[in-house]
Motif scaffolding. Structure first.
Motif, short mmCIF file in Angstrom:
data_model
loop_
_atom_site.label_atom_id
_atom_site.label_comp_id
_atom_site.label_asym_id
_atom_site.label_seq_id
_atom_site.Cartn_x
_atom_site.Cartn_y
_atom_site.Cartn_z
N ARG A 157 -73.81 -23.30 39.13
CA ARG A 157 -73.12 -23.68 40.36
C ARG A 157 -73.80 -22.98 41.53
O ARG A 157 -74.21 -21.83 41.39
CB ARG A 157 -71.65 -23.24 40.30
CG ARG A 157 -70.86 -23.92 39.20
CD ARG A 157 -69.45 -23.37 39.12
NE ARG A 157 -68.72 -23.99 38.02
CZ ARG A 157 -67.82 -23.36 37.29
NH1 ARG A 157 -67.51 -22.09 37.52
NH2 ARG A 157 -67.20 -24.00 36.31
N PRO A 158 -73.88 -23.64 42.70
CA PRO A 158 -74.48 -22.98 43.86
C PRO A 158 -73.58 -21.85 44.35
O PRO A 158 -72.38 -21.82 44.06
CB PRO A 158 -74.57 -24.11 44.89
CG PRO A 158 -73.46 -25.04 44.51
CD PRO A 158 -73.35 -24.98 43.02
N MET A 165 -66.79 -22.61 44.46
CA MET A 165 -65.76 -21.78 43.82
C MET A 165 -66.27 -21.35 42.45
O MET A 165 -66.92 -22.13 41.76
CB MET A 165 -64.47 -22.60 43.62
CG MET A 165 -63.68 -22.78 44.89
SD MET A 165 -62.12 -23.64 44.55
CE MET A 165 -62.64 -25.34 44.78
N SER A 166 -65.95 -20.13 42.05
CA SER A 166 -66.38 -19.59 40.75
C SER A 166 -67.89 -19.75 40.53
O SER A 166 -68.33 -20.11 39.43
CB SER A 166 -65.63 -20.26 39.59
OG SER A 166 -64.29 -19.87 39.61
N ALA A 167 -68.65 -19.48 41.57
CA ALA A 167 -70.11 -19.53 41.44
C ALA A 167 -70.55 -18.51 40.39
O ALA A 167 -70.02 -17.40 40.35
CB ALA A 167 -70.77 -19.25 42.77
N ASP A 168 -71.49 -18.90 39.54
CA ASP A 168 -71.92 -18.02 38.45
C ASP A 168 -73.21 -17.25 38.74
O ASP A 168 -73.57 -16.34 38.00
CB ASP A 168 -72.08 -18.81 37.14
CG ASP A 168 -72.99 -20.03 37.29
OD1 ASP A 168 -73.09 -20.58 38.40
OD2 ASP A 168 -73.58 -20.43 36.28
N GLY A 169 -73.86 -17.59 39.86
CA GLY A 169 -75.15 -16.97 40.14
C GLY A 169 -75.08 -15.48 40.40
O GLY A 169 -75.95 -14.72 39.95
N MET A 170 -74.03 -15.03 41.12
CA MET A 170 -73.90 -13.60 41.46
C MET A 170 -73.91 -12.72 40.21
O MET A 170 -74.67 -11.77 40.11
CB MET A 170 -72.55 -13.37 42.15
CG MET A 170 -72.60 -13.25 43.63
SD MET A 170 -70.92 -12.99 44.24
CE MET A 170 -70.99 -11.25 44.64
N LEU A 171 -73.04 -13.08 39.26
CA LEU A 171 -72.93 -12.27 38.04
C LEU A 171 -74.18 -12.42 37.17
O LEU A 171 -74.64 -11.44 36.59
CB LEU A 171 -71.67 -12.65 37.25
CG LEU A 171 -71.42 -11.84 35.97
CD1 LEU A 171 -71.38 -10.34 36.26
CD2 LEU A 171 -70.11 -12.27 35.30
N THR A 231 -66.72 -25.65 49.30
CA THR A 231 -66.52 -24.84 48.09
C THR A 231 -66.20 -25.70 46.88
O THR A 231 -66.33 -25.27 45.75
CB THR A 231 -65.37 -23.83 48.29
OG1 THR A 231 -64.21 -24.56 48.69
CG2 THR A 231 -65.71 -22.78 49.33
N ALA A 232 -65.76 -26.94 47.12
CA ALA A 232 -65.45 -27.85 46.00
C ALA A 232 -66.69 -28.52 45.44
O ALA A 232 -66.64 -29.14 44.38
CB ALA A 232 -64.44 -28.91 46.46
N ASN A 233 -67.82 -28.42 46.13
CA ASN A 233 -69.05 -29.06 45.66
C ASN A 233 -69.76 -28.17 44.64
O ASN A 233 -70.70 -27.45 44.98
CB ASN A 233 -69.99 -29.37 46.84
CG ASN A 233 -69.46 -30.47 47.71
OD1 ASN A 233 -69.08 -30.24 48.87
ND2 ASN A 233 -69.39 -31.67 47.18
N SER A 234 -69.31 -28.26 43.39
CA SER A 234 -69.94 -27.45 42.34
C SER A 234 -71.09 -28.19 41.67
O SER A 234 -71.93 -27.59 41.02
CB SER A 234 -68.90 -27.05 41.29
OG SER A 234 -68.37 -28.21 40.69
N ALA A 235 -71.10 -29.53 41.81
CA ALA A 235 -72.12 -30.33 41.13
C ALA A 235 -73.00 -31.13 42.10
O ALA A 235 -74.11 -31.50 41.77
CB ALA A 235 -71.46 -31.28 40.14
N THR A 236 -72.47 -31.40 43.29
CA THR A 236 -73.28 -32.12 44.29
C THR A 236 -73.61 -31.15 45.41
O THR A 236 -72.74 -30.71 46.16
CB THR A 236 -72.53 -33.34 44.84
OG1 THR A 236 -71.23 -32.91 45.25
CG2 THR A 236 -72.38 -34.43 43.79
N TYR A 237 -74.87 -30.79 45.50
CA TYR A 237 -75.33 -29.77 46.45
C TYR A 237 -76.84 -29.88 46.48
O TYR A 237 -77.43 -30.65 45.73
CB TYR A 237 -74.92 -28.37 45.97
CG TYR A 237 -75.41 -28.10 44.55
CD1 TYR A 237 -74.61 -28.39 43.46
CD2 TYR A 237 -76.70 -27.63 44.32
CE1 TYR A 237 -75.08 -28.20 42.16
CE2 TYR A 237 -77.17 -27.44 43.03
CZ TYR A 237 -76.35 -27.72 41.96
OH TYR A 237 -76.82 -27.56 40.68
#
Ligand code: GLN
Length: 337
Positions: free
Chosen positions: A127-128, A132-138, A28-34
């Motif tokens: 963010r994937p 955490m705080s992924a933006d794709g859903m919204l 969940t901490a991988n907001s930029a490396t994925y």
């Protein structure tokens, strides 16, 4: 009762193409490396159960790639599928999930060539879904909300990122990493909040129904390339691009689309050889290139891209060249679209 509600809801098709919105990271901490383009469209839709309150949603996986790898053939494939869906009576709106790197190019391309007033919304995320705080859903929820609304009709291809409704023509990825990545020099058209859209302005440029271009008549796109300008630049890239077959070269110029004195003679020669030279600007917050400012475009028979950034200028040049190779006509199109 349930059947009744379903009948009242709009029918929205989600065309998935990949990108971070379909990305997955190790933790969940991988907001930029994925890894981008990992999650299929059915899983994307299942991840936002609230979509079923907005519309009857179904998905199609058109491709599964990171958007920096999109080719002209991919663009055409997507464009033709969008046109087929827009023609069907049981489709009210179309959402395209897309990587953000070239999202602005695809959105502008569709804005130019799709002959429909049905809402077409292009959406991605920074963010994937695993972060955490992924933006794709919204972002996806907002895209489906706008796609199923009547007010979104006839406003051209739209982009819903970070609660904003942007014109697909104007919007550009201005920063990376941050969730407010997408901005337009001319401001958003509106906002979407809790599934409701609030509109403030309309696009002034020709698009969709009012466009002279039609995806159905476009079988292939000509080779248009971009050359980047900077201090100490030489003419190697311009010459190489022309030699490899470019029909037009977008000059990603400094400032006002200015051209180094070391490059000017080569661009004059290339134009004499039939290559179209289109001056744009790579300044970060949005360029504004005028004819005969910095360079005598009338004399050299060059075209200016006005406010289109280099990558958007490439899209318009490709589409325009399917119709004409006349530089005056090209310039008219660069003012009108
Ligand atoms: N935020 C993103 O979508 C970037 C991921 C990837 N480079 C793409 O454009 O598909």
């Amino acid at each position: 009762k349930e059947v009744e509600t379903q009948q009242k809801l709009a029918n929205v098709v989600i065309l998935a193409t990949g990108g971070t919105i379909a990305g997955a990271g190790a933790s969940t901490a991988n907001s930029a490396t994925y890894q981008a383009a990992k999650v299929g469209v059915d899983k994307l839709i299942a991840g936002v159960p609230e979509l079923s309150q907005l519309a009857n949603v179904r998905g199609e996986q058109v491709m599964q790639i990171a958007s920096e790898s999109i080719t002209n053939d991919n663009l055409l494939q997507l464009g033709h599928r969008v046109a087929e869906l827009a023609d069907s009576a049981d489709v009210d709106g179309i959402v395209i999930t897309h990587g953000t790197d070239t999202l602005e190019e695809t959105a502008y391309f569709l804005n130019l060539v799709e002959k429909t007033d049905k809402p077409i919304i292009v959406v991605g995320s920074m963010r994937p879904g695993t972060a955490m705080s992924a933006d794709g859903m919204l972002n996806l929820y907002n895209a489906v909300a706008v796609a199923s609304s009547k007010e979104a009709r006839g406003k051209g291809v739209l982009v819903t990122m970070n609660d904003e409704i942007q014109s697909g023509r104007d919007v550009s990825k201005m920063v990376n990493i941050k969730t407010e990545a997408f901005k337009s020099a001319w401001g958003p058209l509106g906002m979407v909040v809790e599934g409701k859209s609030y509109w403030f302005r309309l696009p002034a440029k020709r698009h969709t129904m009012d466009s002279e271009f039609n995806i159905k008549t476009i079988k292939s796109l000509p080779d248009v390339e971009i050359a980047y300008s900077y201090g100490n630049v030489g003419d190697t890239a311009y010459k190489a691009l022309a030699q490899s077959g470019a029909k037009a070269i977008i000059h990603a110029g400094t400032g006002n689309g200015s051209v180094s004195s070391r490059v000017v003679p080569s661009l004059q020669a290339l134009r004499k050889d039939g290559v179209q030279i289109i001056r744009s600007s790579h300044v970060n917050a949005g360029g504004f290139v005028l004819r005969n400012a910095e360079q005598p475009d009338d004399k050299y028979d060059w075209v200016v891209a006005h406010d289109l950034n280099p990558q958007k200028a490439r899209i318009l040049a490709m589409v325009a060249l399917t119709k004409t190779n006349d530089s005056k006509e090209l310039q008219r199109m660069f003012w009108e679209y």
